[in-house]
Design a protein around this motif. Structure first.
Motif, short mmCIF file in Angstrom:
data_model
loop_
_atom_site.label_atom_id
_atom_site.label_comp_id
_atom_site.label_asym_id
_atom_site.label_seq_id
_atom_site.Cartn_x
_atom_site.Cartn_y
_atom_site.Cartn_z
N GLU A 154 0.87 -1.17 0.00
CA GLU A 154 0.00 0.00 0.00
C GLU A 154 0.91 1.21 0.00
OE1 GLU A 154 -3.67 2.06 2.44
OE2 GLU A 154 -2.72 0.27 3.24
N ILE A 195 1.16 4.99 0.29
CA ILE A 195 0.39 6.10 0.81
C ILE A 195 1.10 7.40 0.40
CG2 ILE A 195 -0.52 7.20 2.89
CD1 ILE A 195 -0.37 4.38 4.19
N THR A 196 0.37 8.23 -0.35
CA THR A 196 0.90 9.51 -0.79
C THR A 196 0.18 10.63 -0.04
OG1 THR A 196 -0.67 9.69 -2.61
CG2 THR A 196 1.42 8.60 -3.09
N ARG A 209 -3.61 10.48 -1.80
CA ARG A 209 -4.40 9.25 -1.69
C ARG A 209 -3.48 8.06 -1.49
NH1 ARG A 209 -6.99 8.46 -7.56
NH2 ARG A 209 -7.88 6.71 -6.50
N SER A 210 -4.07 6.86 -1.43
CA SER A 210 -3.26 5.65 -1.29
C SER A 210 -3.59 4.69 -2.43
CB SER A 210 -3.52 4.98 0.06
OG SER A 210 -4.83 4.49 0.11
N TYR A 211 -2.57 3.91 -2.82
CA TYR A 211 -2.71 2.93 -3.89
C TYR A 211 -2.28 1.58 -3.36
CZ TYR A 211 -2.54 7.10 -6.86
OH TYR A 211 -2.77 8.33 -7.44
N LYS A 212 -3.07 0.55 -3.66
CA LYS A 212 -2.67 -0.82 -3.36
C LYS A 212 -2.27 -1.47 -4.67
CE LYS A 212 -5.44 -1.63 0.73
NZ LYS A 212 -6.52 -2.40 1.34
N SER A 258 -1.26 -0.71 -10.01
CA SER A 258 -2.30 -0.52 -9.01
C SER A 258 -3.45 -1.49 -9.22
CB SER A 258 -2.83 0.92 -9.08
OG SER A 258 -3.90 1.09 -8.20
N LEU A 315 5.61 10.37 -1.50
CA LEU A 315 5.33 9.23 -0.64
C LEU A 315 5.34 9.64 0.83
CD1 LEU A 315 7.32 6.24 -2.13
CD2 LEU A 315 4.88 6.41 -1.86
#
Length: 151
Positions: A104, A106-107, A110-113, A128, A143
């Motif tokens: 995951e 996290i920026t 938002r966050s991307y998995k 993603s 990040l």
């Protein structure tokens, strides 16, 4: 049916084959590591010394091995205990042949998995899977954290 004839014959050709001694391989005596600075510190901490004890008559006796015990040996840390720089370095060093692990990312926004693909310069490229299946590029400075989700 006919009878088989068997007769003993001497060899027609004789090849002179000299006796050649097999070469003796040299055993490896020294070795080196890539991280010579880190390993030299570890070698100093875990150094073993060997002493040969001699009798009063001058005969060599048993070998005595002394180990210096180490107190400051760093233990292996978990991925979540790494700093952000160490996490990014870890992602770059993991070979492609290892099973893909979900992270995951996290920026600030938002966050991307998804899966880490590669890093070019200061940009991380990930595949993603959440919110949508697509390739995403994230600047390293954007990040906030990287968490390991699972396989």
């Amino acid at each position: 049916m006919g009878r088989k004839r068997s007769r003993k014959q001497s060899p027609l050709f004789y090849i002179n084959q000299p006796n050649i001694e097999l070469p003796q391989p040299d055993m490896q005596k020294n070795f080196s590591f890539k991280n010579s600075e880190e390993m030299s510190e570890n070698q100093k901490v875990q150094e073993k010394t060997v002493e040969v004890v001699s009798d009063a008559s001058g005969n060599l006796g048993e070998e005595v091995i002394h180990e210096t015990e180490s107190v400051d040996v760093p233990k292996k840390r978990n991925f979540n205990e790494y700093t952000l720089e160490e996490k990014v370095k870890h992602l770059k060093l993991v070979p492609a042949s290892v099973a893909k692990v979900k992270y995951e990312f996290i920026t600030i926004e938002r966050s991307y998995k998804g899966y880490f693909m590669e890093m070019k310069g200061e940009v991380l490229f990930i595949h993603s899977i959440s919110p949508r299946k697509k390739s995403v590029s994230i600047l390293k400075e954007d990040l906030v954290d990287i968490k390991r989700v699972g396989l």
